[in-house]
Design a protein around this motif. Sequence first.
Motif, mmCIF file in Angstrom:
data_model
loop_
_atom_site.group_PDB
_atom_site.id
_atom_site.type_symbol
_atom_site.label_atom_id
_atom_site.label_comp_id
_atom_site.label_asym_id
_atom_site.label_seq_id
_atom_site.Cartn_x
_atom_site.Cartn_y
_atom_site.Cartn_z
ATOM 1 N N MET A 155 36.030 62.967 52.345
ATOM 2 C CA MET A 155 36.402 62.145 53.488
ATOM 3 C C MET A 155 35.231 61.746 54.382
ATOM 4 N N LYS A 156 34.330 62.701 54.591
ATOM 5 C CA LYS A 156 33.218 62.434 55.493
ATOM 6 C C LYS A 156 32.325 61.320 54.933
ATOM 7 N N PHE A 157 32.052 61.430 53.647
ATOM 8 C CA PHE A 157 31.224 60.427 52.981
ATOM 9 C C PHE A 157 31.907 59.051 53.057
ATOM 10 N N LYS A 158 33.194 59.073 52.755
ATOM 11 C CA LYS A 158 33.967 57.834 52.765
ATOM 12 C C LYS A 158 33.895 57.153 54.132
ATOM 13 N N ARG A 159 34.092 57.979 55.185
ATOM 14 C CA ARG A 159 34.095 57.404 56.519
ATOM 15 C C ARG A 159 32.711 56.893 56.904
ATOM 16 N N THR A 160 31.673 57.615 56.479
ATOM 17 C CA THR A 160 30.316 57.173 56.792
ATOM 18 C C THR A 160 30.019 55.826 56.133
ATOM 19 N N VAL A 161 30.355 55.720 54.851
ATOM 20 C CA VAL A 161 30.112 54.453 54.144
ATOM 21 C C VAL A 161 30.855 53.319 54.838
ATOM 22 N N GLN A 162 32.119 53.583 55.155
ATOM 23 C CA GLN A 162 32.948 52.586 55.814
ATOM 24 C C GLN A 162 32.308 52.110 57.122
ATOM 25 N N THR A 163 31.837 53.085 57.913
ATOM 26 C CA THR A 163 31.220 52.763 59.197
ATOM 27 C C THR A 163 29.967 51.913 59.021
ATOM 28 N N ILE A 164 29.150 52.296 58.055
ATOM 29 C CA ILE A 164 27.890 51.570 57.854
ATOM 30 C C ILE A 164 28.150 50.141 57.386
ATOM 31 N N VAL A 165 29.055 49.994 56.420
ATOM 32 C CA VAL A 165 29.310 48.669 55.867
ATOM 33 C C VAL A 165 29.933 47.751 56.926
ATOM 34 N N MET B 261 27.622 53.160 45.798
ATOM 35 C CA MET B 261 28.141 53.097 47.162
ATOM 36 C C MET B 261 27.048 53.393 48.188
ATOM 37 N N ILE B 262 26.192 54.353 47.799
ATOM 38 C CA ILE B 262 25.051 54.641 48.663
ATOM 39 C C ILE B 262 24.135 53.432 48.707
ATOM 40 N N ILE B 263 24.001 52.756 47.550
ATOM 41 C CA ILE B 263 23.148 51.571 47.500
ATOM 42 C C ILE B 263 23.701 50.481 48.405
ATOM 43 N N VAL B 264 25.012 50.259 48.338
ATOM 44 C CA VAL B 264 25.619 49.223 49.181
ATOM 45 C C VAL B 264 25.388 49.539 50.657
ATOM 46 N N SER B 265 25.608 50.805 51.025
ATOM 47 C CA SER B 265 25.385 51.185 52.424
ATOM 48 C C SER B 265 23.936 50.944 52.813
ATOM 49 N N PHE B 266 23.038 51.286 51.895
ATOM 50 C CA PHE B 266 21.628 51.091 52.193
ATOM 51 C C PHE B 266 21.328 49.606 52.401
ATOM 52 N N LEU B 267 21.869 48.772 51.492
ATOM 53 C CA LEU B 267 21.619 47.336 51.601
ATOM 54 C C LEU B 267 22.126 46.776 52.926
ATOM 55 N N CYS B 268 23.228 47.328 53.419
ATOM 56 C CA CYS B 268 23.767 46.848 54.689
ATOM 57 C C CYS B 268 22.863 47.228 55.853
#
Lengths: 309, 275
Positions: free
Chosen positions: A112-122, B1-8
Amino acid sequence: MAKPKSKPSSPQRWDFKQTWPLHVLVWPAVIVALVFQYGPMFGIVMAFQDYRPWLGFLGSEWVGFKHFITMFEYDYARQVIWNTLVISVLKLVFGLIVPLAFALLLNEVYHMKFKRTVQTIVYLPYFLSWVILGGMLIDILSPTGGIINQFLGIFGIDPIFFLGSNDWFRTTVVISDLWKETGFNTIVFLAAITVVNPNLYEAAVVDGANRWKQTWHITLPSMRPIIIVVATLSLGNILNAGFDQIFNLYNPLVYQTGDIIDTYVYRVGLVSGDFSYGTAVGLFKSFIGLILIVLGYHLAYRYANWRIF
Amino acid sequence: MIIVSFLCLFPLIHILAVSLSGSAPATANIVGLWPVDFTIDAYERTLANENFLRALWVSVNRVVLGTIVSMGLLLCAAYALSKSDRDFKGRKIYMWFFVFTMLFNGGLVPTYIVVTRLGLGDSIWALVLPPAINAFNMILLLNFFRTSVPKSLEESAFIDGAGHFKIFLKIYLPISVPAIATISLFTMVFHWNSWFDGLIYNTNAANYPLQTFLQTIVVQQDFSNVDVDAEMMRNLSQRTVQAAQIFISALPMLIVYPFLQRFFVKGIVLGADKE
């Protein structure tokens, strides 16, 4: 609106005969809308005149559809309409597919934590204006030492003038639009995924469906309404290829592929001061937009039971 | 997914690194994701730049005034329109009046002419009033009023002799604080990020809000509007200073958006998922 009807026979029924305070509360907003939203609608008469500011709407000469005819006969105006359609259709298609795919992938993440972090960044670029994103893009895409071209240089690729080349401009626009908007649409789709009935998955697992089959046969069909809503509502935006973005990225070098109706209206209408022609082109856009929005709302209501209020 | 976040994130990190680097390495394009010759010189210069500060001040004014005016108008109207058709005769007409503004507009040139003819050019009202009525936000508010305020509470207040104004102020507003906060944030983000109206309605660059100022300096690379002397010009056109300006302008959004995010998700669901 699912709203319980108040019982008319109830002795305590709220007597709403005196509704004047309600009118008083609405009117300030009505006046502002009347002046700033409806006022310009009346200004549209300019499109049928040779408007001269010193003569006003009453004194200017009426010319009928002259400006519209000019628009359709003028090659450049046709090119601009075409550019608008190409750019917005590309944005619509990729703007639907990429966030959908991303939401499905993100849904598979159980951390969940990873998911939320990715979501926030994107989601982050969504909150920044195109001025800021444009400033960044101009810097990183610069053909002389921008970091992207330096990176490509490692692989022996010659510097590409992303924002100054007619071959690359649309691609750059679509990709940078994805950069800004993907997060927002991903969240819309993720919200739709969370309401899928978990029993369906359990039943599918019993029947031997793997993750991929579950996605294909359960998640996607369950999301059909929201996909239809997003797609049909974007229909109304088909002539809005993104003024803020294009205006902050384009330059005369890429007018051929990147000039859209809105930027064109700004240049002929306000910069060159050709008020009537600018209004005519703008009206053409608003009018087609109106038809498409109504059509979109209608389709969204019909196929996904969605309504605005 | 880490790559996409990084690109953003990467363009943002790169700009931050450039803004914190010495001007020599920045001009030589050797800054990647980490500052070279770390210095906050660019920020000091930006914050000492009068034009920048003036634009920042205009933006702050605009956000505060714009949010207050817009919310005031929207809340009053949303309260009235949240009543049922039976209780508020004429509601339907008002409703369509506002919804129509979502479907059709006069377009850029007529709007420009209306605003300038009203003599609002070069005043902050040109930035505050035209976008004040956002029909979509109004609908979100009235839906919130309808679903969240208990009808019984309202009726008992009415029986105790409270009128519409009192019920609105004493019952609706306190109960709706979360919704009001959400829509206020929507409005603030909108005003902070707007730049185009600042560009067309101001003939005097001293009235530019921050995003418009940034647009002319960084994007158009046009210094003719902003009265700058040669010394300032050198500063403004420097890559590190531009990066610092971009970053400072983005900063408020970077700070508030993690909080906003939750609200926005709710807002989207509120807007999309009805009935």
